[in-house]
Structure formats: structure tokens, C-alpha cells
Design a protein around this motif. Structure first.
Motif, short mmCIF file in Angstrom:
data_model
loop_
_atom_site.label_atom_id
_atom_site.label_comp_id
_atom_site.label_asym_id
_atom_site.label_seq_id
_atom_site.Cartn_x
_atom_site.Cartn_y
_atom_site.Cartn_z
N GLN A 179 34.12 24.53 31.54
CA GLN A 179 33.44 24.03 32.74
C GLN A 179 33.89 24.71 34.02
O GLN A 179 33.22 24.59 35.05
CB GLN A 179 33.69 22.52 32.87
N ALA A 180 35.02 25.41 33.96
CA ALA A 180 35.54 26.03 35.17
C ALA A 180 36.48 27.17 34.80
O ALA A 180 37.02 27.21 33.69
CB ALA A 180 36.28 25.00 36.02
N VAL A 181 36.68 28.08 35.75
CA VAL A 181 37.61 29.18 35.54
C VAL A 181 38.25 29.54 36.88
O VAL A 181 37.61 29.47 37.93
CB VAL A 181 36.91 30.41 34.92
N TYR A 182 39.52 29.89 36.82
CA TYR A 182 40.24 30.44 37.96
C TYR A 182 40.47 31.93 37.74
O TYR A 182 40.84 32.35 36.64
CB TYR A 182 41.61 29.77 38.10
N ARG A 183 40.26 32.72 38.80
CA ARG A 183 40.70 34.12 38.79
C ARG A 183 41.92 34.19 39.70
O ARG A 183 41.81 33.99 40.90
CB ARG A 183 39.60 35.05 39.32
N VAL A 184 43.08 34.47 39.11
CA VAL A 184 44.33 34.45 39.87
C VAL A 184 45.17 35.68 39.53
O VAL A 184 44.84 36.45 38.62
CB VAL A 184 45.14 33.17 39.58
N GLU A 185 46.27 35.85 40.25
CA GLU A 185 47.20 36.95 40.04
C GLU A 185 46.46 38.29 39.98
O GLU A 185 46.66 39.11 39.09
CB GLU A 185 48.05 36.72 38.78
N THR A 186 45.57 38.50 40.92
CA THR A 186 44.72 39.69 40.92
C THR A 186 45.51 40.95 41.27
O THR A 186 46.53 40.90 41.95
CB THR A 186 43.57 39.52 41.91
N ALA A 187 45.02 42.07 40.78
CA ALA A 187 45.62 43.38 41.05
C ALA A 187 44.49 44.39 41.25
O ALA A 187 43.73 44.65 40.33
CB ALA A 187 46.53 43.82 39.91
N GLY A 188 44.36 44.93 42.45
CA GLY A 188 43.33 45.92 42.74
C GLY A 188 41.97 45.29 42.94
O GLY A 188 41.82 44.08 43.07
N GLY A 189 40.94 46.15 42.98
CA GLY A 189 39.55 45.69 43.04
C GLY A 189 38.89 45.73 44.40
O GLY A 189 37.67 45.62 44.49
N GLN A 190 39.65 45.89 45.48
CA GLN A 190 39.03 45.93 46.81
C GLN A 190 38.33 47.28 47.02
O GLN A 190 38.82 48.31 46.60
CB GLN A 190 40.08 45.73 47.90
#
Length: 200
Positions: A166-177
Motif C-alpha cells: 500500500q505504500a513505499v518509502y524511497r530513502v538513503e538516496t545516492a545520486g540522481g539529481q
């Protein structure tokens, strides 16, 4: 390479490079690292995955500002390596994957993409499916790798096609900008990694 050897190599690597990795996030042992995102409330944690792919941007012309058009990522099952009871691994796992361009022989759990209508979609290959909408976002904390995309909280979009999650978190990201401006017209694909925590 067997999964056990890959996991041992990962543990060794994390131990030897810990000083060079991003600083840990404030993490509750019983839930996802939030960094200001809403808590999952009564939902139960189902899966923790490592997402490795690209954040995609459209450039109308050289010198234009890139426009976000979604993302594509493979999702690898990281539940045995990352869990609320193993919080010491949480802050660095996506950063290691991003920096070394490897996911340590983790099994594929699913895929993430945006539909033609721009809907964030997650297919966990028979274990779950989430057609999502963004509920909240916060900038990646200062301890993350520079140019990291925001942390997100997404929930089921109510179209009736989501299953088991029902839900998801995107966390501890690295790069992508994206770059500040486009070098030419077309699509810019920027590599990134992140942890995706699925709740149901």
C-alpha cells in the motif's frame, strides 16, 4: 559468486570503508528512516529493496533546465542485509551500491518505472504491485552523497490495481539529481541508487 560470499564481501566492505560513507540517518529500530517523512502508522513492513537505475529528465534544448520525466530501476531484495534490527547497515548500503556500481549478487525482487501517464509503478513480480502517488518528499539529508534525489513517501493511488503493498518509502538516496542545465536536447539519464521500503 554465491549469495553468501557476496554478503560476506559486503559486510567486509562496509566495515573497511565506514569512515568514508555518509553519516547515519536518525533511525528508529522499528521502522524506516524518516528524515521528516510521515510515519507508516498501522502499516506493516513487507520488503526492503535496493533500487539501482536512472532518474530521467527531458531537455527541450541546450541551456534549458531539465524536466523530470520519471525513473527506471531494478529492485533487489535486501531484506536479509537491511532491516530495522540491523540499522548499522542502513545508512550506507545504497551509497556503496552507487559508488561501486554493484548490488552484491542480491536476488531481483522487482522493477520500478513510470507509466505513460506518469504514474510511479512498482512490480514485485508476484509478491506485490503498487500504482502510487507521491504523498511527501524531503531533501536528502546532508550526510548523503551530494546530488542525491529527495526522499519520498508514496501511497496507493486508489485506482484499484495495487496488490499486497500500500505504500513505499524511497530513502538513503545516492545520486540522481540532474545537471543544472542541458547540454543538448533529448533525454538525460542520471544514475542513482536508493532503498525502497514497502509497507502493506
Amino acid at each position: 559468486m554465491s549469495s553468501n560470499i557476496a554478503r560476506l564481501l559486503l559486510a567486509f566492505f562496509l566495515a573497511t570503508v565506514s569512515l568514508a560513507l555518509p553519516t547515519p540517518s536518525t533511525t528508529n529500530q522499528n521502522t524506516v528512516p524518516l528524515n521528516g517523512l510521515p510515519a507508516p502508522d498501522s502499516l506493516s513492513l513487507k520488503y526492503i529493496t535496493l533500487g539501482v537505475g536512472t532518474q530521467n529528465y527531458s531537455c527541450s534544448a541546450a541551456g534549458a533546465v531539465p524536466t523530470a520525466i520519471g525513473a527506471v530501476a531494478d529492485l533487489y531484495d535486501a531484506s536479509l542485509l537491511i532491516s530495522p534490527s540491523k540499522a548499522s547497515l542502513i545508512p550506507s548500503f545504497a551509497a556503496v551500491a552507487y559508488s561501486t556500481k554493484t548490488w552484491f549478487d542480491l536476488p531481483t525482487l522487482g522493477h520500478h518505472w513510470f507509466s505513460a501517464a506518469g504514474v510511479p509503478t512498482f512490480d514485485l513480480e508476484g509478491r506485490g504491485f503498487l500504482s502510487a502517488k507521491k504523498v511527501a518528499n524531503v531533501p536528502a539529508p546532508k550526510g548523503c552523497i551530494s546530488s542525491s534525489v529527495d526522499w519520498l513517501y508514496l501511497q496507493d493511488d486508489g485506482r484499484g490495481v495495487s496488490k499486497n503493498v500500500q505504500a513505499v518509502y524511497r530513502v538513503e538516496t545516492a545520486g540522481g539529481q540532474p545537471p543544472a542545465t542541458c547540454s543538448k536536447a533529448g533525454v538525460v539519464k542520471v544514475p542513482y541508487a536508493a532503498e525502497y521500503w514497502f509497507y502493506g
